[in-house]
Design a protein around this motif. Structure first.
Motif, PDB file in Angstrom:
ATOM      1  N   LYS A   1      -2.646   9.534  -6.238  1.00 37.05           N
ATOM      2  CA  LYS A   1      -1.653   9.254  -5.194  1.00 37.05           C
ATOM      3  C   LYS A   1      -0.536   8.336  -5.718  1.00 37.05           C
ATOM      4  O   LYS A   1       0.518   8.224  -5.095  1.00 37.05           O
ATOM      5  CB  LYS A   1      -2.327   8.582  -3.988  1.00 37.05           C
ATOM      6  CG  LYS A   1      -3.352   9.456  -3.267  1.00 37.05           C
ATOM      7  CD  LYS A   1      -2.677  10.511  -2.422  1.00 37.05           C
ATOM      8  CE  LYS A   1      -3.677  11.363  -1.669  1.00 37.05           C
ATOM      9  NZ  LYS A   1      -4.412  10.609  -0.631  1.00 37.05           N
TER      10      LYS A   1
ATOM     11  N   GLY B   1      -7.549  -0.169   1.948  1.00 34.46           N
ATOM     12  CA  GLY B   1      -6.955   0.190   0.663  1.00 34.46           C
ATOM     13  C   GLY B   1      -7.988   0.611  -0.360  1.00 34.46           C
ATOM     14  O   GLY B   1      -7.805   1.604  -1.077  1.00 34.46           O
TER      15      GLY B   1
ATOM     16  N   LEU C   1       0.837  -1.205   0.000  1.00 35.68           N
ATOM     17  CA  LEU C   1       0.000   0.000   0.000  1.00 35.68           C
ATOM     18  C   LEU C   1       0.871   1.253   0.000  1.00 35.68           C
ATOM     19  O   LEU C   1       0.596   2.216  -0.740  1.00 35.68           O
ATOM     20  CB  LEU C   1      -0.913   0.006   1.227  1.00 35.68           C
ATOM     21  CG  LEU C   1      -2.074  -0.989   1.258  1.00 35.68           C
ATOM     22  CD1 LEU C   1      -2.727  -0.991   2.635  1.00 35.68           C
ATOM     23  CD2 LEU C   1      -3.109  -0.667   0.185  1.00 35.68           C
TER      24      LEU C   1
ATOM     25  N   LEU D   1      -0.055   5.220  -0.979  1.00 33.10           N
ATOM     26  CA  LEU D   1      -0.994   5.438   0.115  1.00 33.10           C
ATOM     27  C   LEU D   1      -0.234   5.590   1.432  1.00 33.10           C
ATOM     28  O   LEU D   1       0.941   5.242   1.525  1.00 33.10           O
ATOM     29  CB  LEU D   1      -1.990   4.281   0.190  1.00 33.10           C
ATOM     30  CG  LEU D   1      -2.831   4.059  -1.083  1.00 33.10           C
ATOM     31  CD1 LEU D   1      -3.804   2.904  -0.890  1.00 33.10           C
ATOM     32  CD2 LEU D   1      -3.591   5.316  -1.479  1.00 33.10           C
TER      33      LEU D   1
ATOM     34  N   HIS E   1      -9.359   4.104   0.383  1.00 34.62           N
ATOM     35  CA  HIS E   1      -8.420   5.222   0.241  1.00 34.62           C
ATOM     36  C   HIS E   1      -7.710   5.247  -1.118  1.00 34.62           C
ATOM     37  O   HIS E   1      -6.839   6.089  -1.333  1.00 34.62           O
ATOM     38  CB  HIS E   1      -7.373   5.162   1.367  1.00 34.62           C
ATOM     39  CG  HIS E   1      -7.946   5.435   2.722  1.00 34.62           C
ATOM     40  ND1 HIS E   1      -8.558   4.461   3.481  1.00 34.62           N
ATOM     41  CD2 HIS E   1      -8.028   6.585   3.445  1.00 34.62           C
ATOM     42  CE1 HIS E   1      -8.983   4.993   4.625  1.00 34.62           C
ATOM     43  NE2 HIS E   1      -8.668   6.273   4.625  1.00 34.62           N
ATOM     44  N   TRP E   2      -8.075   4.361  -2.006  1.00 32.10           N
ATOM     45  CA  TRP E   2      -7.398   4.258  -3.305  1.00 32.10           C
ATOM     46  C   TRP E   2      -7.688   5.479  -4.166  1.00 32.10           C
ATOM     47  O   TRP E   2      -8.837   5.857  -4.379  1.00 32.10           O
ATOM     48  CB  TRP E   2      -7.864   2.998  -4.028  1.00 32.10           C
ATOM     49  CG  TRP E   2      -7.330   2.792  -5.405  1.00 32.10           C
ATOM     50  CD1 TRP E   2      -8.024   2.872  -6.579  1.00 32.10           C
ATOM     51  CD2 TRP E   2      -5.991   2.417  -5.771  1.00 32.10           C
ATOM     52  NE1 TRP E   2      -7.206   2.583  -7.652  1.00 32.10           N
ATOM     53  CE2 TRP E   2      -5.952   2.303  -7.177  1.00 32.10           C
ATOM     54  CE3 TRP E   2      -4.834   2.182  -5.036  1.00 32.10           C
ATOM     55  CZ2 TRP E   2      -4.797   1.956  -7.870  1.00 32.10           C
ATOM     56  CZ3 TRP E   2      -3.677   1.836  -5.722  1.00 32.10           C
ATOM     57  CH2 TRP E   2      -3.669   1.730  -7.119  1.00 32.10           C
ATOM     58  N   GLN E   3      -6.625   6.120  -4.658  1.00 35.46           N
ATOM     59  CA  GLN E   3      -6.751   7.260  -5.560  1.00 35.46           C
ATOM     60  C   GLN E   3      -5.614   7.207  -6.574  1.00 35.46           C
ATOM     61  O   GLN E   3      -4.439   7.111  -6.199  1.00 35.46           O
ATOM     62  CB  GLN E   3      -6.675   8.587  -4.790  1.00 35.46           C
ATOM     63  CG  GLN E   3      -7.862   8.883  -3.890  1.00 35.46           C
ATOM     64  CD  GLN E   3      -7.646  10.183  -3.143  1.00 35.46           C
ATOM     65  OE1 GLN E   3      -7.068  10.192  -2.061  1.00 35.46           O
ATOM     66  NE2 GLN E   3      -8.088  11.287  -3.729  1.00 35.46           N
TER      67      GLN E   3
END
Length: 294
Positions: free
Chosen positions: A283, A275, A252, A257, A278-280
């Motif tokens: 990032k 994960g 991650l 992240l 918050h996955w983008q």
């Protein structure tokens, strides 16, 4: 063939050895991208090249994915069970004049500068001891990547009539992966940046087949301090099935992240859920390689 408007992604390891940290990056990135789109995540075993495969590796890969909390959707696909589909498409192209038999050796091509100049294109070679090449009349010289934007490809490579079945009878990766992705309804390919170069050939195959293109996202590669990518060929250590949480949290972090300090104390399922939440893409490190100290 699957027809769907839903996001469908995949992880497609080859059973040439156990999963290593680089494999985990590809598995995790493809999983998080699929699940953040409320999509499906499919696993395919790319057992296309028996001489390079390790006995028991396919089963070991699946057990490792399970230990890390990855649950795939639908049935597993094995490329070794798809030979009829690959040969059927090759036969169709040969009959249409879109492909041809080639008897040029690797040595001869290397001596000619490393680029295949179409030597056998009009020679009507016989099938015996021949590879099969696809005619490339409209080279793909660039494509758009979800992370890297517009990526230019080497024009000399792009314009080459490329092999779709090898001289030893084994089917080529580019052909198999595109036919399988179409069969499984894949909408986006998320994989390591080491596979950027063949993307042009694969896009060309989609066009040749008259099929809607997929989108592409090439993740940064984990490389050693001497610049070699983590790979089975370079004897990268297998990830630990008995203690998966530290490697999962490290993956991650590799993908940009910032997991909280106590995340490694949670279950693998909870780590994956964090994960996904918050996955983008913005990032993700916009590089093709990240050096790891081993």
């Amino acid at each position: 063939m699957t027809q769907t408007n839903q996001y469908v992604g995949r992880f497609a390891p080859s059973p040439s050895g156990p999963l290593h940290f680089g494999s985990l990056i590809a598995a995790l990135g493809s999983y998080l991208q699929a699940k953040s789109h409320q999509g499906k995540w499919i696993v395919r075993i790319e057992d296309l090249d028996p001489p390079r495969e390790m006995p028991g590796a396919a089963d070991d890969i699946l057990r490792t994915l399970e230990a890390y909390g990855f649950c795939w959707d639908g049935e597993l696909m094995y490329q070794s069970q798809r030979h009829d589909a690959y040969q059927g498409q090759i036969d169709q192209w040969l009959a249409q004049g879109d492909a041809y038999y080639c008897q040029c050796s690797r040595k001869a091509i290397k001596e000619a500068g490393g680029f295949y100049p179409g030597t056998c294109r009009h020679l009507n070679q016989q099938p015996k001891d021949s590879a099969v090449r696809l005619k490339v009349d409209t080279p793909i010289v660039a494509f758009d990547d979800q992370l890297h934007g517009r990526i230019a490809l080497p024009e000399s490579l792009a314009g080459e009539d490329f092999i779709i079945r090898r001289r030893d009878g084994l089917f080529a990766y580019n052909l198999a992966v595109v036919l399988d992705d179409i069969e499984q309804g894949i909408t986006e390919v998320v994989r390591g940046a080491d596979l950027i170069e063949p993307t042009g050939r694969q896009i060309g195959l989609y066009q040749q087949l008259g099929h809607t293109l997929v989108s592409y996202l090439h993740l940064p590669l984990a490389v050693t301090e001497n610049g070699n990518k983590l790979s089975k060929q370079n004897h990268a250590p297998a990830i630990d099935k008995t203690n998966p949480r530290p490697a999962l949290v490290a993956a991650l972090q590799f993908l940009g992240l910032a997991p909280p300090a106590d995340l490694a104390a949670h279950t693998v399922e909870e780590i994956l859920m964090w994960g996904v939440a918050h996955w983008q893409l913005d990032k993700l490190p916009k590089t093709t390689a990240i050096t790891l100290a081993f």
